[in-house]
Design a protein around this motif. Structure first.
Motif, mmCIF file in Angstrom:
data_model
loop_
_atom_site.group_PDB
_atom_site.id
_atom_site.type_symbol
_atom_site.label_atom_id
_atom_site.label_comp_id
_atom_site.label_asym_id
_atom_site.label_seq_id
_atom_site.Cartn_x
_atom_site.Cartn_y
_atom_site.Cartn_z
ATOM 1 N N THR A 220 0.838 -1.211 0.000
ATOM 2 C CA THR A 220 0.000 0.000 0.000
ATOM 3 C C THR A 220 0.870 1.257 0.000
ATOM 4 O OG1 THR A 220 -1.327 -1.292 1.526
ATOM 5 C CG2 THR A 220 -2.013 1.002 1.134
ATOM 6 N N ASN A 221 1.857 1.286 0.895
ATOM 7 C CA ASN A 221 2.729 2.470 0.968
ATOM 8 C C ASN A 221 3.482 2.690 -0.335
ATOM 9 O OD1 ASN A 221 2.031 3.187 3.536
ATOM 10 N ND2 ASN A 221 3.722 2.084 4.525
ATOM 11 N N LEU A 222 3.995 1.597 -0.910
ATOM 12 C CA LEU A 222 4.760 1.729 -2.155
ATOM 13 C C LEU A 222 3.854 2.195 -3.290
ATOM 14 C CD1 LEU A 222 7.040 -1.430 -1.892
ATOM 15 C CD2 LEU A 222 7.768 0.945 -1.826
ATOM 16 N N ALA A 223 2.651 1.668 -3.317
ATOM 17 C CA ALA A 223 1.707 2.068 -4.370
ATOM 18 C C ALA A 223 1.317 3.535 -4.201
ATOM 19 C CB ALA A 223 0.467 1.178 -4.306
ATOM 20 N N HIS A 224 1.077 3.929 -2.967
ATOM 21 C CA HIS A 224 0.620 5.289 -2.695
ATOM 22 C C HIS A 224 1.746 6.309 -2.915
ATOM 23 C CE1 HIS A 224 0.023 8.603 0.308
ATOM 24 N NE2 HIS A 224 -1.064 8.696 -0.434
ATOM 25 N N THR A 225 2.957 5.964 -2.473
ATOM 26 C CA THR A 225 4.056 6.941 -2.495
ATOM 27 C C THR A 225 4.828 6.918 -3.811
ATOM 28 O OG1 THR A 225 4.271 6.601 -0.128
ATOM 29 C CG2 THR A 225 6.079 7.747 -1.204
ATOM 30 N N PHE A 226 5.138 5.732 -4.309
ATOM 31 C CA PHE A 226 5.989 5.628 -5.505
ATOM 32 C C PHE A 226 5.204 5.283 -6.768
ATOM 33 C CE2 PHE A 226 8.957 4.861 -2.023
ATOM 34 C CZ PHE A 226 10.088 5.555 -2.411
ATOM 35 N N GLN A 227 3.953 4.943 -6.624
ATOM 36 C CA GLN A 227 3.129 4.440 -7.745
ATOM 37 C C GLN A 227 3.813 3.237 -8.405
ATOM 38 O OE1 GLN A 227 3.186 8.252 -7.852
ATOM 39 N NE2 GLN A 227 1.521 7.796 -6.443
ATOM 40 N N VAL A 228 4.269 2.301 -7.596
ATOM 41 C CA VAL A 228 4.861 1.070 -8.135
ATOM 42 C C VAL A 228 4.307 -0.130 -7.356
ATOM 43 C CG1 VAL A 228 7.053 2.083 -8.917
ATOM 44 C CG2 VAL A 228 6.877 1.214 -6.584
ATOM 45 N N SER A 229 4.360 -1.268 -8.016
ATOM 46 C CA SER A 229 4.105 -2.524 -7.299
ATOM 47 C C SER A 229 5.423 -3.288 -7.280
ATOM 48 C CB SER A 229 3.025 -3.341 -8.001
ATOM 49 O OG SER A 229 3.505 -3.777 -9.249
ATOM 50 N N VAL A 230 5.706 -3.965 -6.192
ATOM 51 C CA VAL A 230 7.026 -4.561 -6.011
ATOM 52 C C VAL A 230 6.904 -6.028 -5.620
ATOM 53 C CG1 VAL A 230 9.093 -4.512 -4.572
ATOM 54 C CG2 VAL A 230 8.104 -2.366 -5.364
ATOM 55 N N ASP A 231 7.739 -6.855 -6.269
ATOM 56 C CA ASP A 231 7.901 -8.245 -5.819
ATOM 57 C C ASP A 231 9.258 -8.338 -5.145
ATOM 58 O OD1 ASP A 231 5.502 -9.289 -6.812
ATOM 59 O OD2 ASP A 231 6.336 -9.263 -8.847
ATOM 60 N N TRP A 232 9.267 -8.862 -3.935
ATOM 61 C CA TRP A 232 10.525 -8.924 -3.172
ATOM 62 C C TRP A 232 11.140 -10.314 -3.296
ATOM 63 C CZ3 TRP A 232 12.425 -4.503 -1.313
ATOM 64 C CH2 TRP A 232 11.532 -3.445 -1.108
ATOM 65 N N LEU A 233 12.440 -10.368 -3.450
ATOM 66 C CA LEU A 233 13.188 -11.623 -3.465
ATOM 67 C C LEU A 233 14.167 -11.570 -2.299
ATOM 68 C CD1 LEU A 233 14.085 -11.517 -7.266
ATOM 69 C CD2 LEU A 233 12.237 -12.820 -6.228
ATOM 70 N N CYS A 234 13.952 -12.414 -1.316
ATOM 71 C CA CYS A 234 14.792 -12.342 -0.112
ATOM 72 C C CYS A 234 15.407 -13.705 0.195
ATOM 73 C CB CYS A 234 13.973 -11.927 1.106
ATOM 74 S SG CYS A 234 12.979 -10.466 0.848
ATOM 75 N N ASN A 235 16.663 -13.696 0.594
ATOM 76 C CA ASN A 235 17.252 -14.859 1.238
ATOM 77 C C ASN A 235 18.245 -14.364 2.289
ATOM 78 O OD1 ASN A 235 19.668 -14.243 0.014
ATOM 79 N ND2 ASN A 235 19.452 -15.769 -1.609
ATOM 80 N N GLU A 236 19.034 -15.269 2.875
ATOM 81 C CA GLU A 236 19.905 -14.846 3.978
ATOM 82 C C GLU A 236 21.038 -13.923 3.511
ATOM 83 O OE1 GLU A 236 21.376 -18.877 2.587
ATOM 84 O OE2 GLU A 236 19.453 -17.911 2.937
ATOM 85 N N ASN A 237 21.287 -13.886 2.175
ATOM 86 C CA ASN A 237 22.376 -13.049 1.661
ATOM 87 C C ASN A 237 21.941 -11.618 1.356
ATOM 88 O OD1 ASN A 237 24.378 -14.993 1.728
ATOM 89 N ND2 ASN A 237 23.616 -15.908 -0.171
ATOM 90 N N GLY A 238 20.676 -11.405 1.191
ATOM 91 C CA GLY A 238 20.280 -10.041 0.869
ATOM 92 C C GLY A 238 18.863 -9.947 0.347
ATOM 93 N N VAL A 239 18.569 -8.759 -0.183
ATOM 94 C CA VAL A 239 17.212 -8.466 -0.659
ATOM 95 C C VAL A 239 17.302 -7.907 -2.074
ATOM 96 C CG1 VAL A 239 15.130 -7.106 -0.225
ATOM 97 C CG2 VAL A 239 16.518 -7.893 1.702
ATOM 98 N N ALA A 240 16.396 -8.344 -2.924
ATOM 99 C CA ALA A 240 16.303 -7.751 -4.266
ATOM 100 C C ALA A 240 14.832 -7.467 -4.548
ATOM 101 C CB ALA A 240 16.859 -8.705 -5.301
ATOM 102 N N MET A 241 14.588 -6.622 -5.516
ATOM 103 C CA MET A 241 13.188 -6.295 -5.801
ATOM 104 C C MET A 241 12.943 -6.160 -7.294
ATOM 105 S SD MET A 241 13.149 -2.351 -4.508
ATOM 106 C CE MET A 241 11.974 -1.689 -5.634
ATOM 107 N N LEU A 242 11.750 -6.505 -7.668
ATOM 108 C CA LEU A 242 11.308 -6.305 -9.048
ATOM 109 C C LEU A 242 10.137 -5.330 -8.996
ATOM 110 C CD1 LEU A 242 11.229 -10.062 -10.089
ATOM 111 C CD2 LEU A 242 12.905 -8.389 -10.850
ATOM 112 N N ALA A 243 10.302 -4.211 -9.644
ATOM 113 C CA ALA A 243 9.276 -3.171 -9.532
ATOM 114 C C ALA A 243 8.611 -2.918 -10.879
ATOM 115 C CB ALA A 243 9.907 -1.892 -9.011
#
Lengths: 248, 317
Positions: A220-243
């Protein structure tokens, strides 16, 4: 505790009230023009507060003398400019001006900064001859030479390659572990989610959300503030995102 | 090697200056008259030229560092214009004789008034660009006032006298002017020494400097005060001598000097050598009337400025 109490700065911040706990790495996120840089400048005493106040440990920062503020905080602007082609080694020395510490401490911090940011081979090079990314590393290293309790960095990793982005964020984490409060403005939301203890999301000079990254970076915050939808990819090494742009 | 060459050039300029100007080049006086000429005319002229060059070189270097602008020089602050306006107005109103020693003090007051205007219009916490813009506006206003006063000169002789004074010269000034200039240089030197730490950190961004524990507003004012003293005293003792303040710091940078304090110290020496050399050239040129210092320096300095601009454009290309 670093506390914003109803802070208003014309056209940039509107009635901002937020309390940033000490000893945390806090990321300020938001779209262009949201007020991230202004927020950092306000803490650093570089902008005139029209209304409200910024307190550090219950004391209004405006009541701090220039010297007291120097002992409290260090600031990295969004764009680092160097005006004379002095060598990197000289710059690191000059960056410790007015710091009250023993000469042994100062020398140690300088050496550590040089090593932490891998500047050994650039030590004797004039700053103006370095690339933009190298200059940025030197600018961050200049901050590292004067370890202050409150560190303000405006987009510290912009212009850095991936290796130095991670190195810088790791260094900031180390500073926090040593007790410093670090506030950074950052555009890379994946990096912010991976490293920051807390995030403050701004939009149009107002606080949208403040808390742990999971809560702040909600759909909701990302949609409201950035006008994007995000898919998060997380594991123990880090975080990545597809927007994706919502209206794209 | 660079320093040996610079010292050699400085020595050469001094010897050239002392020895030139008569029918023949001579360093050691043979007669009491020649001895008098050396002690009362040539030596004070040499010292005054060196002091003026030093003052303008330092003023230019301080401005370039503080305003973070390689094209800054004392003229753009409007301070030299203020000193010149006060002097020309005092002459126009007939309050002072052109050779009166009260006149330089009026000129210095004019320079300090210009500094006050600069500070008031630039705001309480002035940024470099704002100081430059206000300075340029003030210089334009003072330039226009000088033109009006020259237009209204009571007779052609007065016009010629004032116009020549404005073009700059250290000829026929004598020791009293040297004693006038030296204290101002000394006081400015003290101010700059006091602010040496602030000067050193001018290599950083203005916003970073503001977080480095300096009372930046006060420090900037003190630096401008030093510049105002140096510039005003130069104008009242030698007229408006442009370009030395621009060229001297760049010459020093070409020698590989990078540290702000070293640039200022080097500009003092570089400015002195430059002005002594140009004045020696003025003395040596076989012209019907001696050329004015400011004109000759402009003829050399303006092309230098163009070279700088072309270099800057190539760097940014």
């Amino acid at each position: 505790m670093l506390k914003f109490v109803d802070v208003t700065i014309a056209n940039r911040l509107t009635s901002l009230s937020v309390s940033i706990p000490t000893g945390k790495l806090v990321g300020v996120v938001g779209p262009n023009g949201a007020g991230k840089s202004t927020l950092l400048k306000t803490i650093a005493g570089l902008t005139h507060i029209e209304h409200g106040r910024v307190e550090y440990e219950q004391t209004d920062l405006r009541s701090y003398s220039a010297d007291k503020r120097r002992q409290l905080l260090s600031y990295l602007p969004q764009f680092s400019q160097f005006n004379e082609p002095v060598t990197v080694g000289n710059l690191l020395q000059l960056s410790q001006m007015n710091i009250r510490a023993s000469s042994a401490d100062l020398a140690c911090w300088q050496q550590n900064a040089m090593e932490n940011f891998e500047l050994g081979n650039l030590q004797c090079r004039p700053i103006t001859e370095l690339s933009g990314g190298e200059q940025r590393r030197v600018a961050i290293a200049c901050m590292a030479t004067c370890q202050r309790p409150l560190m303000l960095l405006d987009e510290p990793v912009s212009g850095l390659d991936l290796y130095y982005q991670l190195l810088t964020m790791d260094w900031l984490k180390t500073c926090v572990k040593k007790g410093a409060t670090v506030v950074i403005a950052i555009h890379d939301l994946a990096l912010a989610a991976q490293y920051c203890d807390q995030l403050l999301m701004l939009n149009n000079g107002k606080a949208v959300a403040f808390g742990c990254p999971n809560d702040v970076l909600s759909d909701t915050n990302l949609a409201h503030t950035f006008q994007v939808s995000v898919d998060w990819l997380c594991n123990e090494n880090g975080v990545a995102m597809l927007a994706n742009r919502l209206n794209g | 090697m660079k320093w040996i060459l610079a010292t050699f050039i400085a020595l050469l300029a001094v010897l050239w200056h002392i020895g030139s100007g008569g029918d023949r080049w001579s360093l050691i006086p043979d007669t009491p008259l020649e001895s008098y000429i050396l002690q009362q005319i040539r030596l004070p002229r040499l010292v005054l030229a060196a002091c003026n060059g030093m003052a303008l070189g330092v003023a230019g270097a301080v401005l370039q560092l503080m305003l973070r602008n390689p094209l800054a020089e004392p003229g753009i602050t409007g301070i030299s214009g203020g000193a010149a306006v006060a002097t020309v107005l005092a002459l126009y109103l007939g309050q002072f004789d052109p050779v009166s020693l009260g006149l330089p003090f009026i000129g210095m007051l004019g320079g300090l008034f210009a500094l006050l205007c600069l500070w008031v219009f630039a705001g309480r916490y002035p940024q470099g660009v704002r100081i430059i813009l206000v300075g340029v506006a003030l210089a334009a206003i003072f330039g226009a006032i000088i033109a009006v006063v020259l237009n209204l000169a009571p007779n052609p002789f007065a016009f010629q006298e004032w116009a020549l004074w404005l073009m700059g010269s250290v000829a026929n000034r004598g020791w009293p002017y040297v004693w006038l200039v030296l204290p101002a240089i000394f006081v400015s030197g003290l101010i700059l020494w006091w602010q040496r730490r602030f000067i050193q950190v001018q290599v950083f961004d203005e916003q970073v400097v503001e977080t480095m524990g300096f009372e930046t507003s006060r420090s900037k004012f003190m630096l401008l005060l030093a510049v105002a003293l140096l510039t005003s005293v130069s104008v009242v003792s030698a007229g408006i001598v442009g370009f030395i303040g621009l060229v001297a710091p760049h010459l020093i940078r070409l020698l590989g000097i990078r540290q702000p304090l070293s640039i200022i110290a080097g500009s003092a020496l570089g400015g002195a050598v430059l002005l002594v050399a140009v004045d020696a050239l003025v003395k040596s040129l076989n012209t019907r009337v001696e050329l004015q210092l400011g004109v000759v320096i402009a003829l050399i300095g303006a092309p230098w400025l163009l070279v700088l601009l072309v270099r800057q454009r190539r760097q940014h290309a």
